[in-house]
Design an enzyme around this catalytic site. Structure first.
Site, PDB file in Angstrom:
ATOM      1  N   HIS A  18      26.214 -39.853  -9.198  1.00 55.03           N
ATOM      2  CA  HIS A  18      24.636 -40.035 -10.299  1.00 55.03           C
ATOM      3  C   HIS A  18      25.160 -40.528 -11.412  1.00 55.03           C
ATOM      4  O   HIS A  18      24.210 -41.193 -12.343  1.00 55.03           O
ATOM      5  CB  HIS A  18      24.309 -38.726 -10.755  1.00 55.03           C
ATOM      6  CG  HIS A  18      23.990 -38.249  -8.846  1.00 55.03           C
ATOM      7  ND1 HIS A  18      24.020 -36.702  -8.606  1.00 55.03           N
ATOM      8  CD2 HIS A  18      23.658 -38.540  -8.086  1.00 55.03           C
ATOM      9  CE1 HIS A  18      24.166 -36.187  -7.529  1.00 55.03           C
ATOM     10  NE2 HIS A  18      23.560 -37.932  -7.140  1.00 55.03           N
ATOM     11  N   LYS A  42      14.541 -28.555  -0.082  1.00 54.64           N
ATOM     12  CA  LYS A  42      16.154 -28.894   0.038  1.00 54.64           C
ATOM     13  C   LYS A  42      17.041 -27.881   0.019  1.00 54.64           C
ATOM     14  O   LYS A  42      17.577 -27.454  -0.460  1.00 54.64           O
ATOM     15  CB  LYS A  42      16.797 -30.164  -1.174  1.00 54.64           C
ATOM     16  CG  LYS A  42      17.291 -31.152  -0.321  1.00 54.64           C
ATOM     17  CD  LYS A  42      17.967 -32.097  -0.783  1.00 54.64           C
ATOM     18  CE  LYS A  42      19.031 -32.778  -0.710  1.00 54.64           C
ATOM     19  NZ  LYS A  42      19.282 -33.455  -1.074  1.00 54.64           N
ATOM     20  N   ARG A  91      26.622 -45.769  -1.879  1.00 62.21           N
ATOM     21  CA  ARG A  91      28.311 -45.014  -1.919  1.00 62.21           C
ATOM     22  C   ARG A  91      28.357 -45.902  -0.565  1.00 62.21           C
ATOM     23  O   ARG A  91      29.712 -46.263  -0.870  1.00 62.21           O
ATOM     24  CB  ARG A  91      28.068 -43.996  -1.461  1.00 62.21           C
ATOM     25  CG  ARG A  91      27.494 -43.210  -2.555  1.00 62.21           C
ATOM     26  CD  ARG A  91      27.809 -41.614  -2.632  1.00 62.21           C
ATOM     27  NE  ARG A  91      26.581 -41.613  -1.804  1.00 62.21           N
ATOM     28  CZ  ARG A  91      26.004 -39.879  -1.049  1.00 62.21           C
ATOM     29  NH1 ARG A  91      26.337 -39.309  -2.092  1.00 62.21           N
ATOM     30  NH2 ARG A  91      25.417 -40.257  -0.323  1.00 62.21           N
ATOM     31  N   SER A 129      26.655 -33.881  -3.902  1.00 64.49           N
ATOM     32  CA  SER A 129      25.969 -33.092  -4.247  1.00 64.49           C
ATOM     33  C   SER A 129      26.488 -31.505  -2.875  1.00 64.49           C
ATOM     34  O   SER A 129      27.007 -30.434  -3.998  1.00 64.49           O
ATOM     35  CB  SER A 129      24.736 -33.066  -4.723  1.00 64.49           C
ATOM     36  OG  SER A 129      24.677 -33.792  -5.715  1.00 64.49           O
TER      37      SER A 129
HETATM   38  N1  COA Z   1      27.039 -40.083  -6.381  1.00 63.62           N
HETATM   39  C1  COA Z   1      26.991 -39.098  -5.886  1.00 63.62           C
HETATM   40  N2  COA Z   1      26.133 -38.040  -5.029  1.00 63.62           N
HETATM   41  C2  COA Z   1      24.802 -39.004  -4.182  1.00 63.62           C
HETATM   42  C3  COA Z   1      24.498 -40.594  -5.027  1.00 63.62           C
HETATM   43  C4  COA Z   1      26.015 -41.271  -5.889  1.00 63.62           C
HETATM   44  N3  COA Z   1      25.858 -42.179  -5.926  1.00 63.62           N
HETATM   45  N4  COA Z   1      23.906 -41.257  -4.397  1.00 63.62           N
HETATM   46  C5  COA Z   1      23.690 -39.867  -3.641  1.00 63.62           C
HETATM   47  N5  COA Z   1      24.257 -38.663  -3.379  1.00 63.62           N
HETATM   48  C6  COA Z   1      23.941 -37.696  -3.223  1.00 63.62           C
HETATM   49  C7  COA Z   1      23.152 -36.736  -3.669  1.00 63.62           C
HETATM   50  O1  COA Z   1      24.029 -35.365  -3.705  1.00 63.62           O
HETATM   51  C8  COA Z   1      22.373 -35.889  -2.434  1.00 63.62           C
HETATM   52  O2  COA Z   1      23.687 -34.900  -1.670  1.00 63.62           O
HETATM   53  P1  COA Z   1      23.541 -33.608  -0.428  1.00 63.62           P
HETATM   54  O3  COA Z   1      22.517 -33.774   0.345  1.00 63.62           O
HETATM   55  O4  COA Z   1      24.916 -33.856  -0.288  1.00 63.62           O
HETATM   56  O5  COA Z   1      22.799 -33.028  -1.545  1.00 63.62           O
HETATM   57  C9  COA Z   1      22.507 -37.202  -1.408  1.00 63.62           C
HETATM   58  O6  COA Z   1      23.023 -38.191  -1.552  1.00 63.62           O
HETATM   59  C10 COA Z   1      20.756 -37.604  -1.239  1.00 63.62           C
HETATM   60  O7  COA Z   1      20.319 -36.604  -2.548  1.00 63.62           O
HETATM   61  P2  COA Z   1      19.726 -37.658  -4.177  1.00 63.62           P
HETATM   62  O8  COA Z   1      19.292 -38.594  -4.111  1.00 63.62           O
HETATM   63  O9  COA Z   1      19.217 -36.010  -4.624  1.00 63.62           O
HETATM   64  O10 COA Z   1      18.067 -37.990  -3.309  1.00 63.62           O
HETATM   65  P3  COA Z   1      17.200 -36.869  -2.213  1.00 63.62           P
HETATM   66  O11 COA Z   1      17.470 -37.599  -0.539  1.00 63.62           O
HETATM   67  O12 COA Z   1      17.347 -35.729  -1.706  1.00 63.62           O
HETATM   68  O13 COA Z   1      15.528 -37.770  -2.273  1.00 63.62           O
HETATM   69  C11 COA Z   1      13.656 -38.169  -3.802  1.00 63.62           C
HETATM   70  C12 COA Z   1      15.408 -37.209  -3.483  1.00 63.62           C
HETATM   71  C13 COA Z   1      13.907 -37.567  -4.797  1.00 63.62           C
HETATM   72  C14 COA Z   1      14.198 -39.796  -4.588  1.00 63.62           C
HETATM   73  C15 COA Z   1      12.468 -37.889  -3.226  1.00 63.62           C
HETATM   74  O14 COA Z   1      12.958 -36.649  -1.683  1.00 63.62           O
HETATM   75  C16 COA Z   1      11.766 -38.625  -3.654  1.00 63.62           C
HETATM   76  O15 COA Z   1      11.339 -39.532  -3.433  1.00 63.62           O
HETATM   77  N6  COA Z   1      10.504 -37.735  -3.799  1.00 63.62           N
HETATM   78  C17 COA Z   1       9.795 -37.499  -4.685  1.00 63.62           C
HETATM   79  C18 COA Z   1       8.312 -37.340  -3.300  1.00 63.62           C
HETATM   80  C19 COA Z   1       8.019 -39.210  -2.553  1.00 63.62           C
HETATM   81  O16 COA Z   1       7.628 -39.922  -3.015  1.00 63.62           O
HETATM   82  N7  COA Z   1       8.497 -39.225  -0.958  1.00 63.62           N
HETATM   83  C20 COA Z   1       7.747 -40.553  -0.743  1.00 63.62           C
HETATM   84  C21 COA Z   1       9.104 -41.401  -0.769  1.00 63.62           C
HETATM   85  S1  COA Z   1       9.280 -42.604   0.386  1.00 63.62           S
END
Ligand code: COA
Length: 161
Positions: A18, A42, A91, A129
């Site tokens: 991140h 989550k 990724r 994560s």
């Molecule tokens: N390096 C390490 N890990 C990464 C990464 C990177 N570059 N990019 C993504 N990840 C991982 C995260 O750690 C996470 O891992 P886990 O699920 O194993 O814990 C996973 O990939 C994806 O999680 P995250 O990046 O936190 O995104 P998310 O999929 O949980 O999405 C939001 C979160 C906040 C972007 C999304 O839920 C959101 O926009 N919410 C707001 C409500 C909204 O507007 N909804 C409509 C969206 S269309």
């Protein structure tokens, strides 16, 4: 007009992957607002306040990064913060499908906000994560994968488990 992007995620916890994405974003934007999503669906390991603190503590050297918690729509956060873009990291090809859907939905919600993708550094393509939480809970060494301020928080969780 400074170019500002919102980098959203759950950050449960923040990883070097991140951090790399946010720093790459700073080569494209003047400011990055890291939006830490409440995301109760989550069932995060860390509460929102701790996740925000861990992100803040990982960017103490970077004045162009601001960290805020949010629990509404991402496009609303972007509008409130006057950001013109959403920043996300890719990724691997497997990230693409989900990211494509999310970017398309966000565009439908607000066509004025563009989603920009950066490619994660090769060393971090396998980091997530979920793996960090799992490895840490089993006593594995995660020091090369997360910013130093995250480590005491993970240890505290392990002791309580
Ligand atoms: N390096 C390490 N890990 C990464 C990464 C990177 N570059 N990019 C993504 N990840 C991982 C995260 O750690 C996470 O891992 P886990 O699920 O194993 O814990 C996973 O990939 C994806 O999680 P995250 O990046 O936190 O995104 P998310 O999929 O949980 O999405 C939001 C979160 C906040 C972007 C999304 O839920 C959101 O926009 N919410 C707001 C409500 C909204 O507007 N909804 C409509 C969206 S269309």
């Amino acid at each position: 007009m400074p170019r500002c992007a919102v980098y959203p995620g759950t950050f449960d916890p923040i990883t070097f992957g991140h951090v790399d994405v946010a720093r790459r974003g700073l080569t494209l934007f003047d400011r990055i607002i890291i939006g830490v999503a409440d995301n109760p669906a989550k069932s995060p390991l860390f509460d929102l306040e701790t996740r925000v603190a861990m992100v803040q503590q990982s960017f103490t050297d970077e004045t162009r990064v601001t960290v805020i918690a949010f629990n509404g729509l991402l496009v609303e956060l972007a509008r409130e913060q006057q950001a013109t873009a959403i920043l996300r990291g890719l990724r691997s090809a497997s990230d693409f499908e989900y990211e494509f859907q999310m970017a398309t939905m966000n565009r439908r919600l607000d066509a004025s906000i563009e989603t920009a993708f950066v490619m994660a550094r090769e060393d971090y393509t396998f980091v997530s994560s979920r793996f960090i939480r799992e490895i840490s809970s089993m006593g594995g060494d995660i020091t090369s994968l997360v910013p130093p301020p995250v480590i005491p928080h993970l240890h505290a969780k392990m002791q309580r488990a």
